[in-house]
Design a protein around this motif. Structure first.
Motif, mmCIF file in Angstrom:
data_model
loop_
_atom_site.group_PDB
_atom_site.id
_atom_site.type_symbol
_atom_site.label_atom_id
_atom_site.label_comp_id
_atom_site.label_asym_id
_atom_site.label_seq_id
_atom_site.Cartn_x
_atom_site.Cartn_y
_atom_site.Cartn_z
ATOM 1 N N VAL A 38 0.810 -1.391 -0.027
ATOM 2 C CA VAL A 38 -0.031 -0.136 -0.010
ATOM 3 C C VAL A 38 0.904 1.064 0.045
ATOM 4 N N PRO A 39 0.802 2.142 -1.068
ATOM 5 C CA PRO A 39 1.762 3.290 -1.108
ATOM 6 C C PRO A 39 1.296 4.069 0.055
ATOM 7 N N SER A 40 2.477 4.814 0.423
ATOM 8 C CA SER A 40 2.324 5.947 1.607
ATOM 9 C C SER A 40 2.590 7.320 1.025
ATOM 10 N N ALA A 41 2.022 8.142 1.877
ATOM 11 C CA ALA A 41 2.282 9.514 1.832
ATOM 12 C C ALA A 41 3.841 10.053 1.998
ATOM 13 N N PRO A 42 4.456 11.044 1.717
ATOM 14 C CA PRO A 42 5.647 11.238 2.051
ATOM 15 C C PRO A 42 5.824 11.398 3.472
ATOM 16 N N ALA A 43 7.149 11.039 3.929
ATOM 17 C CA ALA A 43 7.309 11.205 5.458
ATOM 18 C C ALA A 43 7.861 12.525 5.955
ATOM 19 N N ASN A 44 7.965 13.546 5.053
ATOM 20 C CA ASN A 44 8.234 14.763 5.339
ATOM 21 C C ASN A 44 8.073 15.750 4.435
ATOM 22 N N LEU A 45 8.132 16.969 4.523
ATOM 23 C CA LEU A 45 8.047 17.914 3.597
ATOM 24 C C LEU A 45 8.972 18.011 2.522
ATOM 25 N N GLU A 46 10.241 17.675 2.823
ATOM 26 C CA GLU A 46 11.265 17.514 1.562
ATOM 27 C C GLU A 46 10.779 16.386 0.534
ATOM 28 N N GLU A 47 10.332 15.245 1.411
ATOM 29 C CA GLU A 47 10.004 14.326 0.091
ATOM 30 C C GLU A 47 8.905 14.748 -0.524
ATOM 31 N N ALA A 48 7.842 15.398 -0.144
ATOM 32 C CA ALA A 48 6.821 15.926 -0.637
ATOM 33 C C ALA A 48 7.096 17.084 -1.950
ATOM 34 N N MET A 49 8.159 17.843 -1.561
ATOM 35 C CA MET A 49 8.727 18.837 -2.614
ATOM 36 C C MET A 49 9.349 18.185 -3.858
ATOM 37 N N VAL A 50 10.070 16.936 -3.396
ATOM 38 C CA VAL A 50 10.761 16.550 -4.397
ATOM 39 C C VAL A 50 9.579 15.503 -5.124
ATOM 40 N N ALA A 51 8.510 15.256 -4.680
ATOM 41 C CA ALA A 51 7.379 14.642 -5.599
ATOM 42 C C ALA A 51 6.892 15.556 -6.355
ATOM 43 N N LEU A 52 6.636 16.853 -5.990
ATOM 44 C CA LEU A 52 5.926 17.591 -6.680
ATOM 45 C C LEU A 52 6.879 18.138 -7.770
ATOM 46 N N ALA A 53 8.257 18.125 -7.596
ATOM 47 C CA ALA A 53 9.144 18.629 -8.709
ATOM 48 C C ALA A 53 8.962 17.556 -9.756
ATOM 49 N N GLU A 54 8.782 16.170 -9.466
ATOM 50 C CA GLU A 54 8.864 15.084 -10.386
ATOM 51 C C GLU A 54 7.365 14.882 -11.024
ATOM 52 N N ASP A 55 6.385 15.305 -10.441
ATOM 53 C CA ASP A 55 4.910 15.194 -10.805
ATOM 54 C C ASP A 55 4.126 16.424 -10.754
ATOM 55 N N HIS A 56 4.241 17.163 -11.736
ATOM 56 C CA HIS A 56 3.194 18.299 -11.760
ATOM 57 C C HIS A 56 2.974 18.625 -13.072
ATOM 58 N N GLU A 57 3.048 18.026 -14.044
ATOM 59 C CA GLU A 57 2.631 18.141 -15.381
ATOM 60 C C GLU A 57 1.020 18.157 -15.196
ATOM 61 N N PHE A 58 0.372 17.690 -14.481
ATOM 62 C CA PHE A 58 -1.095 17.806 -14.549
ATOM 63 C C PHE A 58 -1.440 18.837 -14.013
ATOM 64 N N LEU A 59 -0.721 19.787 -13.419
ATOM 65 C CA LEU A 59 -1.168 20.897 -12.793
ATOM 66 C C LEU A 59 -1.158 22.175 -13.804
ATOM 67 N N LEU A 60 -0.242 21.817 -14.847
ATOM 68 C CA LEU A 60 -0.229 22.839 -15.830
ATOM 69 C C LEU A 60 -0.915 23.009 -16.939
ATOM 70 N N ARG A 61 -1.922 21.928 -16.963
ATOM 71 C CA ARG A 61 -2.989 21.777 -17.933
ATOM 72 C C ARG A 61 -3.868 23.186 -17.971
ATOM 73 N N GLY A 62 -4.131 23.642 -19.201
ATOM 74 C CA GLY A 62 -5.072 24.687 -19.031
ATOM 75 C C GLY A 62 -4.320 26.146 -18.609
ATOM 76 N N ASP A 63 -3.156 25.919 -18.251
ATOM 77 C CA ASP A 63 -2.081 27.024 -17.774
ATOM 78 C C ASP A 63 -2.735 27.138 -16.564
ATOM 79 N N VAL A 64 -3.264 26.126 -15.592
ATOM 80 C CA VAL A 64 -3.901 26.620 -14.503
ATOM 81 C C VAL A 64 -2.677 27.000 -13.436
ATOM 82 N N PHE A 65 -1.748 25.944 -13.131
ATOM 83 C CA PHE A 65 -0.523 26.462 -12.528
ATOM 84 C C PHE A 65 0.435 26.622 -13.579
ATOM 85 N N THR A 66 1.414 27.792 -13.336
ATOM 86 C CA THR A 66 2.456 27.821 -14.516
ATOM 87 C C THR A 66 3.735 27.116 -13.959
ATOM 88 N N GLU A 67 4.658 26.883 -14.587
ATOM 89 C CA GLU A 67 5.762 26.399 -14.347
ATOM 90 C C GLU A 67 6.536 27.186 -13.148
#
Length: 477
Positions: free
Chosen positions: A415-444
């Motif tokens: 069973v996958p788990s949430a990040p253990a700390n904020l640094e892991e979360a930021m690394v995850a966002l850096a690696e996985d944010h293309e879905f946020l860029l659709r429609g220019d909702v979030f910008t790079e």
């Protein structure tokens, strides 16, 4: 009874201020990291030009926004957001503003409210739905005292509450007891619940501000943990309501010489404060999450859940954006750290509530977020993750209708788990944010600025500062 006015135009807003006898106008806006900011003007300055051309301010003085050589920014009030501020001594009308670049005249890419507005617009362009409804349950603590300090040679914090289980032996002249034990606050009547009247006052002021209240009660933890549930709303309006919610809760508490924190984990050894967030999609008058699938969900609803779970590790960078957030996301405190879904299992990250059978009540609940989040960014990101699941027809897999904390180790490891700390979360966002860029909702630019600020201003300092716990463990090595 709520008193939110029906305002659809600049003319309506100006007339509302006049009818209410407002002599000042407060212009509130959300900074990038999630703090409401404001400036105030006399109401004789309220005219069409102000709403259309805005009012200047220094964007370099706010965290993670403009550099000093390009500091000029502009606020433009949203006339439909007009409310009377319940805490100002003089009659004051309040407006929520959007932020613009005065040179280009374009909305600012790091304005959280603009990002949320773009997410709503993107939803409509997909043709999937017209409206995304959000219902956050923001828990909080009401304390009687808070002290903290960090310096070169010392670091400490101390909170206190007349309800705190640690005060059963304190000389209070007299001590009357009635202090909820650790994990004992859910939810006995008065006198154990000493905060009932205060929460009622908070609820009534919220309704005066147009935020409809569903319920209020004491929460699980000792020391004054509470919850006031508010009615769901569309994405941007819900983020607006969440800001009014925090503003009202804190200021009513201050009236009574108490203080409120939405910090996720202020007490060691007891439950933290989450912001379980309910979500559903509608098209016209039709709820899109109701169907014949698991727990009464539609295929589209399960795909939305799959998108949330697929991107959950990246989402935590926005839904749980503090180092303290990850002191709540640990086993043993109803913390939803396992990225699974279930109909009734509160230890799963996603739950499908089964309180009501009506199709209109069918929704999903993302239990991982906490109220340190910037609501505009968090809700927008959750919507984009769910839409990605629908657009890619993701499968959430089988539900996990078991006590996750008692699973055998070999089963738990799957069973996958949430990040253990904020640094892991930021690394995850850096690696996985293309879905946020659709429609220019979030910008790079916005994503990079978020990660950069969190890494440099919060995560790195937390690595460098000794803590009282380290002295307790290591001073006598």
């Amino acid at each position: 009874m709520t008193t939110a006015p029906t305002i659809t135009s600049i003319k309506d807003a100006i007339e509302f201020a006049r009818e209410q006898g407002a002599i000042m106008a407060d212009l509130k806006f959300m900074d990038f990291l999630g703090t409401w900011q404001h400036l105030t003007i006399p109401t004789h300055r309220l005219d069409e030009e102000l709403f259309e051309d805005g009012l200047g301010f220094d964007g370099s003085s706010l965290r993670a926004w403009q550099p000093i050589h390009a500091s000029d920014m502009q606020l433009r009030p949203d006339p439909t957001s007009a409310r009377m501020d319940p805490f100002c001594r003089e009659p004051t009308v309040s407006f929520i503003c959007n932020v613009f670049d005065p040179i280009t005249g374009q909305p600012y890419s790091r304005d959280p409210r603009y990002i949320a507005q773009k997410a709503e617009n993107y939803l409509k362009t997909t043709g999937i739905a017209d409206t995304a409804y959000f219902g956050p349950e923001a828990e909080f603590f009401i304390f009687d005292d808070i002290r903290y300090s960090t310096a070169t040679q010392h670091s400490f914090y101390k909170v206190d509450s007349v309800e705190g289980a640690w005060n059963t032996g304190r000389d209070e002249g007299p001590n009357l007891g009635y202090k909820p034990a650790l994990k004992g606050g859910y939810f006995p009547v008065a006198p154990n619940d000493s905060l009932h009247d205060l929460r009622t006052e908070m609820s009534l002021v919220l309704e005066q501000c147009g935020v409809e209240v569903d319920v209020h009660h004491h929460e699980v933890a000792t020391g004054g943990q509470s919850e006031i549930g508010i009615r769901f709303n569309s994405l941007v309006r819900m983020a607006d309501d969440l800001q009014w919610f925090k503003y009202v809760i804190k200021n009513v508490a201050r009236r009574h010489n108490k203080t409120v924190t939405f910090m996720p984990k202020p007490l060691h050894g007891d439950n933290g404060s989450g912001m379980h967030t309910h979500m559903s999609l509608w098209k016209g008058n039709q709820p899109l999450f109701a169907g014949e699938g698991y727990a009464g969900m539609s295929e589209l609803g399960l795909q939305f859940i799959a998108g949330i779970l697929h991107h959950a590790r990246a989402l935590t960078a926005l839904t749980n954006p503090t180092t303290n957030s990850f002191k709540r996301l640990v086993p043993g405190y109803e913390a939803p750290i396992r990225l699974a879904y279930s109909s009734r299992n509160r230890s799963a990250a996603v739950r499908i509530p089964t309180y009501a059978s009506s199709p209109k009540a069918r929704r999903m609940e993302f239990r991982t977020p906490d109220a340190s989040a910037n609501g505009y960014l968090a809700f927008a990101a959750m919507l984009m993750a769910g839409l990605d699941g629908i657009e890619k027809q993701m499968d959430p897999g089988a539900p996990l209708d078991k006590d996750i904390y008692n699973l055998p180790p070999e089963e738990l490891a799957r069973v996958p788990s949430a990040p253990a700390n904020l640094e892991e979360a930021m690394v995850a966002l850096a690696e996985d944010h293309e879905f946020l860029l659709r429609g220019d909702v979030f910008t790079e630019d916005a994503v990079e600025a978020w990660i950069s600020y969190k890494m440099e201003k919060e995560i790195q300092p937390s690595h460098l500062h000794p803590t009282p716990l380290e002295f307790a463990m290591y001073f006598d090595v």
